[in-house]
Design an enzyme around this catalytic site. Structure first.
Site, mmCIF file in Angstrom:
data_model
loop_
_atom_site.group_PDB
_atom_site.id
_atom_site.type_symbol
_atom_site.label_atom_id
_atom_site.label_comp_id
_atom_site.label_asym_id
_atom_site.label_seq_id
_atom_site.Cartn_x
_atom_site.Cartn_y
_atom_site.Cartn_z
ATOM 1 N N HIS A 125 0.815 -1.226 0.000
ATOM 2 C CA HIS A 125 0.000 0.000 0.000
ATOM 3 C C HIS A 125 0.848 1.275 0.000
ATOM 4 O O HIS A 125 0.307 2.363 -0.242
ATOM 5 C CB HIS A 125 -0.922 0.030 1.220
ATOM 6 C CG HIS A 125 -2.010 -0.994 1.193
ATOM 7 N ND1 HIS A 125 -2.880 -1.147 0.137
ATOM 8 C CD2 HIS A 125 -2.366 -1.937 2.104
ATOM 9 C CE1 HIS A 125 -3.719 -2.133 0.380
ATOM 10 N NE2 HIS A 125 -3.427 -2.630 1.566
ATOM 11 N N HIS A 164 -6.521 -7.097 -0.519
ATOM 12 C CA HIS A 164 -6.610 -5.651 -0.743
ATOM 13 C C HIS A 164 -5.756 -5.273 -1.949
ATOM 14 O O HIS A 164 -4.640 -5.775 -2.118
ATOM 15 C CB HIS A 164 -6.120 -4.883 0.484
ATOM 16 C CG HIS A 164 -6.871 -5.221 1.735
ATOM 17 N ND1 HIS A 164 -6.407 -6.144 2.646
ATOM 18 C CD2 HIS A 164 -8.052 -4.759 2.207
ATOM 19 C CE1 HIS A 164 -7.274 -6.246 3.645
ATOM 20 N NE2 HIS A 164 -8.276 -5.415 3.410
#
Length: 311
Positions: A125, A164
């Site tokens: 991320h 994710h």
């Protein structure tokens, strides 16, 4: 040859507040599974500290300075709502990125056939100059740039099966024609990116979103019918894996219904691709996975296949 495991106790010293899902016990669960008798032939290496030069291939000096100066003397510093630093976080962050770069070297040197990095904090991320989603440095992107520049490779592929979307990896490689990025992920879900329309500046990105409650059938179909042809066409010389195991049906942070057999299957499929295009060169690094039992079982399934392919 064998499978290399990159690890360092320093990765246990990155702390988060009580109740935070990205906790020290994750790495304890992983290493306990990998130190069982079944995995006695794994070759363990200490994860080194990443060099500033390696980090600067992805993150600017101003960002490195920001991370360094944000480390608290006591307690926690919040970089965002989910991403915190504790007094010993810095060395863990540097070890996690260093592990994946070292794993690339080990595999390229043929010291080991493939490698898994049992490290934390995760990285996918983290954007060029933004920490988020438990991630400060983008470990896999740093390793991809290291592989291209230090080993004179022309094409590196990153496959990310964390539940994710790896928004940071996508942002970093968006305009990198020699890095392909393929992601399966639940959608809608944090961080909200990963649409099929997001294809990168050179058509080098393939997003394969899965609706909540998708099962093995949907996951395997997207990989087989879309992911593999895309990777075949790219013809990578090295395959990097962002190995998140939070698509497991027992994970508390998402709603996909995969199991350990699915992670073994996708590892086998990716190893087949690597045998065809990359001389078997695969480097995998831990991303998510927050149910401890599911994480340990899934990592074991993943590394078992890597080890079998290295035998």
């Amino acid at each position: 040859m064998t499978t290399a495991i990159l690890y360092h106790d320093d990765c246990l010293n990155h702390l988060n507040p009580s109740g935070h899902p990205e906790r020290v016990e994750r790495l304890h669960a992983v290493t306990l599974a990998l130190r069982s008798a079944e995995f006695a032939h794994l070759q363990w290496f200490d994860a080194p500290l990443v060099s500033n030069e390696q980090v600067l291939k992805v993150h600017p000096q101003s960002y490195l300075d920001f991370i360094r100066t944000s480390v608290p003397k006591t307690g926690f510093t919040a970089l965002d709502a989910d991403t915190l630093l504790s007094p010993l976080s810095l060395i863990a962050i540097w070890r996690a990125a260093g592990a994946v770069c070292k794993a690339v070297d080990i595999v390229m040197e043929k010291t080991a056939h493939n490698a898994f990095c049992a490290v934390r904090p995760p990285g996918h991320h983290a954007e060029t100059a933004t920490a988020m989603g438990f991630c400060s440095f983008n470990n896999v992107a740093i390793a991809a740039k290291h592989a291209l520049e230090s080993w004179s490779l022309k094409r590196v592929a990153i496959v990310d099966f964390d539940v994710h979307h790896g928004n940071g990896t996508q942002e970093i490689v968006w305009n990198e024609a020699n890095i392909a990025y393929v992601s399966t992920h639940q959608s809608p879900l944090y961080p909200g990116s990963g649409s099929p329309k997001e294809i990168g500046g050179y058509g080098n990105i393939l997003n394969l979103p899965l609706p909540p409650h998708s099962s093995s059938v949907e996951f395997r179909s997207r990989i087989t019918n879309e992911g593999l042809p895309f990777l075949e066409n790219f013809d990578p010389q090295l395959l990097l894996i962002s190995a998140g195991f939070d698509a497991h049906r027992d994970d508390p942070l998402a709603n996909l219904n995969l199991n350990a057999d699915d992670f073994a299957w996708v590892t086998e499929v990716l190893c087949n691709l690597a045998d065809k295009h990359c001389d078997g060169r695969v480097v995998s690094t831990l991303e998510g996975g927050y149910d401890l039992d599911a994480l340990a079982e899934s990592v074991a399934a993943h590394v078992r296949v890597l080890m079998e392919r290295a035998a």
